[in-house]
Enzyme design. Structure first.
Site, mmCIF file in Angstrom:
data_model
loop_
_atom_site.group_PDB
_atom_site.id
_atom_site.type_symbol
_atom_site.label_atom_id
_atom_site.label_comp_id
_atom_site.label_asym_id
_atom_site.label_seq_id
_atom_site.Cartn_x
_atom_site.Cartn_y
_atom_site.Cartn_z
ATOM 1 N N THR A 88 15.561 -21.130 43.459
ATOM 2 C CA THR A 88 16.781 -20.642 44.115
ATOM 3 C C THR A 88 16.825 -19.139 43.897
ATOM 4 O O THR A 88 16.936 -18.680 42.762
ATOM 5 C CB THR A 88 18.032 -21.283 43.486
ATOM 6 O OG1 THR A 88 17.923 -22.693 43.577
ATOM 7 C CG2 THR A 88 19.290 -20.823 44.214
ATOM 8 N N LYS A 163 21.353 -23.416 50.736
ATOM 9 C CA LYS A 163 21.527 -23.789 49.325
ATOM 10 C C LYS A 163 22.732 -23.068 48.709
ATOM 11 O O LYS A 163 23.578 -23.695 48.066
ATOM 12 C CB LYS A 163 20.239 -23.446 48.567
ATOM 13 C CG LYS A 163 20.337 -23.404 47.077
ATOM 14 C CD LYS A 163 20.118 -24.733 46.423
ATOM 15 C CE LYS A 163 20.365 -24.648 44.922
ATOM 16 N NZ LYS A 163 20.326 -25.903 44.259
ATOM 17 N N LYS A 238 24.785 -18.593 38.373
ATOM 18 C CA LYS A 238 23.705 -17.898 39.084
ATOM 19 C C LYS A 238 23.878 -18.069 40.599
ATOM 20 O O LYS A 238 23.805 -17.108 41.360
ATOM 21 C CB LYS A 238 22.355 -18.465 38.631
ATOM 22 C CG LYS A 238 21.172 -17.967 39.440
ATOM 23 C CD LYS A 238 19.899 -18.745 39.148
ATOM 24 C CE LYS A 238 18.877 -18.500 40.251
ATOM 25 N NZ LYS A 238 17.638 -19.236 40.059
HETATM 26 P P1 NAD Z 1 13.361 -23.367 33.778
HETATM 27 O O1 NAD Z 1 13.831 -22.112 33.102
HETATM 28 O O2 NAD Z 1 13.388 -24.643 33.023
HETATM 29 O O3 NAD Z 1 11.845 -23.150 34.306
HETATM 30 C C1 NAD Z 1 11.380 -21.950 34.823
HETATM 31 C C2 NAD Z 1 9.952 -21.766 34.273
HETATM 32 O O4 NAD Z 1 9.357 -20.634 34.896
HETATM 33 C C3 NAD Z 1 9.908 -21.520 32.759
HETATM 34 O O5 NAD Z 1 9.131 -22.528 32.128
HETATM 35 C C4 NAD Z 1 9.248 -20.146 32.643
HETATM 36 O O6 NAD Z 1 8.383 -20.031 31.519
HETATM 37 C C5 NAD Z 1 8.473 -20.071 33.942
HETATM 38 N N1 NAD Z 1 8.104 -18.730 34.351
HETATM 39 C C6 NAD Z 1 8.845 -17.593 34.306
HETATM 40 N N2 NAD Z 1 8.122 -16.573 34.815
HETATM 41 C C7 NAD Z 1 6.909 -17.068 35.177
HETATM 42 C C8 NAD Z 1 5.746 -16.513 35.775
HETATM 43 N N3 NAD Z 1 5.679 -15.217 36.115
HETATM 44 N N4 NAD Z 1 4.687 -17.335 36.000
HETATM 45 C C9 NAD Z 1 4.753 -18.638 35.688
HETATM 46 N N5 NAD Z 1 5.831 -19.236 35.135
HETATM 47 C C10 NAD Z 1 6.882 -18.438 34.878
HETATM 48 O O7 NAD Z 1 14.225 -23.455 35.127
HETATM 49 P P2 NAD Z 1 14.430 -24.765 36.047
HETATM 50 O O8 NAD Z 1 15.660 -25.485 35.628
HETATM 51 O O9 NAD Z 1 13.129 -25.463 36.170
HETATM 52 O O10 NAD Z 1 14.804 -24.048 37.447
HETATM 53 C C11 NAD Z 1 13.804 -23.462 38.272
HETATM 54 C C12 NAD Z 1 14.472 -23.038 39.573
HETATM 55 O O11 NAD Z 1 15.061 -24.176 40.203
HETATM 56 C C13 NAD Z 1 15.579 -22.011 39.397
HETATM 57 O O12 NAD Z 1 15.492 -21.070 40.445
HETATM 58 C C14 NAD Z 1 16.855 -22.846 39.482
HETATM 59 O O13 NAD Z 1 17.964 -22.109 39.948
HETATM 60 C C15 NAD Z 1 16.433 -23.913 40.478
HETATM 61 N N6 NAD Z 1 17.171 -25.187 40.377
HETATM 62 C C16 NAD Z 1 17.367 -25.769 39.163
HETATM 63 C C17 NAD Z 1 18.067 -26.977 39.095
HETATM 64 C C18 NAD Z 1 18.322 -27.670 37.770
HETATM 65 O O14 NAD Z 1 19.131 -28.604 37.728
HETATM 66 N N7 NAD Z 1 17.640 -27.280 36.690
HETATM 67 C C19 NAD Z 1 18.545 -27.586 40.267
HETATM 68 C C20 NAD Z 1 18.289 -26.988 41.491
HETATM 69 C C21 NAD Z 1 17.594 -25.774 41.543
#
Ligand code: NAD
Length: 287
Positions: A88, A163, A238
């Protein structure tokens, strides 16, 4: 089956990559931090992307997506490959990401999700997609391994727009439901009576009937579980900030969206960031 590079193996990325593997795709993942058991790993995004037919990013924000796209990963992919960003991020960042992928001669889609970690694990996510009809068609078999509803919302950035507009409704409606329950408490109305009326009247909405912020009324509500997320307040904040930023640059009046962002920001600062966003009822009860 496609050779897929999956960048970002966090709470969402790991179960999504796991479902792609289960569906028979050849997946190589990269994440500098997450452990991600079961996913074959590359030391960096560029190595993961070498010869890949599809690159998927699931990262915290637009800057992370831009960094991966600028790492040389796009140029390393197979000719005619597809790039899908499921994070997102800001609509403007999404459009810039589309432009750099298109410059590299790749098909490109923004495809943010709803459904949370539960949906990612159960392969029942909803994907909101922006990009050309051809890129959308190319992505279908890949997204189908991770989700149930795959919606083509329009051109580049349209998935992110859908979204953040949806989540702005969600943030505002959760505050509205919380305020109604707190007012009902102060007026001496029981939670059950309030629920029975509003759930079957014009106040009905998802925040009330599927995710009620008061415990004991709806089976799957995080309120029943001390507000363990679910969808954390920090993530709701966010998304509301992305909506506010998009509204500013597009010249849209989203006064309630901004007000909801302010309420969630105060709640996050007061210690609620890691709680489910429905716990905002605590901030409403004790401002
Ligand atoms: P998270 O923080 O658990 O995972 C993100 C991962 O990205 C981390 O493990 C981090 O180490 C990795 N990362 C950061 N920079 C990086 C890079 N340059 N190369 C490779 N990996 C890298 O977050 P999440 O909950 O998995 O969310 C991910 C996305 O999905 C976000 O944009 C969030 O807004 C969206 N989202 C999350 C949810 C939810 O319920 N968690 C629901 C819908 C959408």
């Amino acid at each position: 089956m496609a050779r897929i590079a999956f960048i970002g193996l966090g709470n969402m990325g790991l179960p999504m990559a796991t479902n792609l593997l289960r569906a028979g795709h050849d997946v190589t993942g990269h994440d500098p931090v997450a452990e991600a058991p079961g996913i074959p790993r590359a030391p960096d995004a560029l190595t993961a992307a070498k010869g890949a037919e599809c690159l998927i990013t699931m990262l915290p924000g637009g800057a992370h997506v831009r960094a991966v796209y600028a790492s040389g990963a796009l140029a390393a992919m197979a000719p005619g490959a597809l790039v899908i960003d499921c994070s997102t991020i800001d609509v403007a960042d999404a459009r810039a990401a589309h432009a750099s992928a298109a410059e590299a001669g790749l098909a490109t889609l923004d495809a943010p999700v709803s459904g949370g970690v539960g949906g990612a694990t159960a392969a029942s996510l909803t994907f909101m997609c922006g990009g050309t009809a051809a890129a959308f068609a190319q992505a279908q078999p890949i997204l189908a391994a991770m989700g149930k509803r795959i919606v083509h919302c329009g051109d580049a950035g349209a998935g992110q727009a859908a979204k953040i507009c949806n989540n702005m409704i969600l943030g505002i409606s959760m505050v509205a439901v919380a305020e109604a329950f707190v007012l009902a408490e102060k007026l001496g109305l029981s939670h059950q009576a309030m629920f029975d009326v509003a759930a079957n009247a014009s106040g009905q909405c998802w925040s009330l009937t599927s995710y009620c912020p008061v415990p004991g009324l709806v089976p799957a509500s995080p309120a029943n579980n001390e507000y363990r997320p679910g969808f954390a307040t920090a993530l709701m904040l966010k998304d509301l900030r992305l909506a506010a930023g998009a509204a500013k640059s597009a010249g849209a009046n989203t006064a309630l969206g901004q007000h909801a962002a302010d309420i969630f920001a105060r709640f996050a600062e007061a210690g609620g960031a890691g709680l489910d966003f429905s716990a905002v009822i605590r901030a409403v009860r004790e401002p």
